[in-house]
Design a protein around this motif. Structure first.
Motif, short mmCIF file in Angstrom:
data_model
loop_
_atom_site.label_atom_id
_atom_site.label_comp_id
_atom_site.label_asym_id
_atom_site.label_seq_id
_atom_site.Cartn_x
_atom_site.Cartn_y
_atom_site.Cartn_z
N ASN A 178 0.85 -1.20 0.00
CA ASN A 178 0.00 0.00 0.00
C ASN A 178 0.88 1.24 0.00
O ASN A 178 0.77 2.10 0.86
CB ASN A 178 -0.93 -0.01 1.23
N GLY A 181 -0.82 4.59 0.03
CA GLY A 181 -1.29 4.96 1.35
C GLY A 181 -0.16 5.51 2.21
O GLY A 181 -0.33 6.50 2.93
N ARG A 229 -9.54 9.77 0.91
CA ARG A 229 -10.67 8.83 1.00
C ARG A 229 -11.44 8.78 -0.32
O ARG A 229 -11.83 7.70 -0.78
CB ARG A 229 -11.58 9.23 2.15
N THR A 234 -6.12 3.92 1.29
CA THR A 234 -6.19 3.42 2.66
C THR A 234 -5.10 4.09 3.49
O THR A 234 -3.91 3.89 3.25
CB THR A 234 -6.00 1.89 2.70
N SER A 236 -3.19 5.07 7.19
CA SER A 236 -3.00 4.59 8.56
C SER A 236 -3.24 5.72 9.56
O SER A 236 -3.51 5.47 10.73
CB SER A 236 -1.59 4.01 8.74
N THR A 238 -5.73 8.31 10.74
CA THR A 238 -7.19 8.47 10.61
C THR A 238 -7.72 9.69 11.36
O THR A 238 -8.92 9.94 11.36
CB THR A 238 -7.91 7.21 11.14
#
Length: 316
Positions: A178, A181, A229, A234, A236, A238
């Motif tokens: 990822n 991300g 989003r 994705t 990490s 948030t």
């Protein structure tokens, strides 16, 4: 492996010297004649936790002198990416992989247009370095993580081979499924403080003492998270407050962001690949980004005033 660094500033030299000492044919390609000459004549002086030493590195201003390599690691300033890669196509052979370890987001798209997306890997590194002078760096390598990966999230042999080479040279490196991300996570941290300190000229100690600036930072990060989003990324991170706190982790009150350092040196910043990347993704995905748009506009205004002063000085 035969490896070429496109851009041999502090970070390129820190990683490049480690790979050189690890037994790889490593070339440092840079446009600074004084820096290249110093490295070619005396080697690269490296100051780190192991002390001070001279590392016999290969340095050049001419990519054609190097020829095709297994791996090109791109570490030029964001705004030089296109020109630098187009001027270094002599490094690219049939099996060459191109890895960007630059700050910000969007370099992988620029590189893909030039060499083909199938060649391009992306990554983030927390290795540190300061250029003390031509042919002389302060390096921070031990325990500093580097993360690389394929743009489509596959775990491939070529990515693992690069990670293995880095790890064997003392550069702690992992392969991510990822990487986009990971890049967005790092972007959130840069968005949290870079532009704000560039505009206000504040150190971290001063920045983190101003509640109104924290509110602006959180708003900018929240816009970036919304864009990520919408893009299906994705994360990490948030919570915007986490990005704000992570940006200052382990750093002294006197720390200055790279954006502020660039402006203090009268250099153009990498704003287009940091807050500007958030704005571009927002426009693409219909996500409002008014705070980031304002921060970009302010930095652009400061750059314009700086450029005008330089022109006036040259004409005087």
């Amino acid at each position: 492996m035969k490896i070429a660094f496109l851009g041999a500033g502090a970070l390129g030299c820190a990683i490049g010297s480690a790979l050189t000492e690890g037994g790889h044919e490593t070339w440092l390609v840079d446009r600074s004649a004084a820096h290249v000459e110093a490295m070619s004549r005396h080697g690269l002086q490296v100051n780190d936790e192991r002390g001070t030493r001279q590392v016999k590195v290969r340095a050049t201003m001419n990519p054609a002198e190097v020829g095709p390599v297994d791996l090109v690691i791109v570490l030029v300033k964001s705004f030089h990416t296109d020109q630098a890669m187009r001027g270094a196509l002599a490094l690219v052979g049939p099996e060459t992989v191109v890895l960007s370890l630059q700050n910000g987001l969007g370099h992988e798209d620029v590189l893909s247009e030039i060499v083909g997306r199938e060649r391009v890997l992306a990554g983030k590194t927390y290795v540190g370095g300061v250029l003390r002078g031509p042919g002389h760096i302060q390096a921070g390598v031990t325990g500093k993580l580097t993360i690389i990966g394929e743009l489509d999230g596959r775990i491939t042999g070529r990515a693992q081979e690069i990670a293995d080479a880095f790890n064997a040279a003392g550069l702690t490196t992992t392969v991510s499924d990822n990487i986009l991300g990971t890049m967005w996570d790092k972007l959130l941290i840069n968005v949290a403080t870079g532009a704000i300190t560039g505009i206000t000229q504040l150190t971290y100690g001063q920045l983190y003492d101003e509640p109104v600036l924290k509110a602006t930072s959180l708003a900018a990060v929240e816009e970036a998270m919304a864009a990520a989003r919408a893009a299906g990324i994705t994360l990490s991170i948030t919570n915007a407050e986490d990005a704000w706190n992570m940006a200052a982790e382990g750093l002294p009150p006197a720390f200055k962001t790279s954006m502020l350092q660039s402006l203090e040196k009268s250099s153009i910043t990498e704003i287009d690949f940091i807050n500007g990347a958030v704005v571009r993704w927002g426009e693409r995905l219909n996500v409002p980004t008014p705070v980031n748009s304002t921060l970009v506009a302010c930095i652009k205004g400061i750059e314009r005033a700086m450029t005008d002063r330089q022109k006036q000085g040259a004409a005087a």
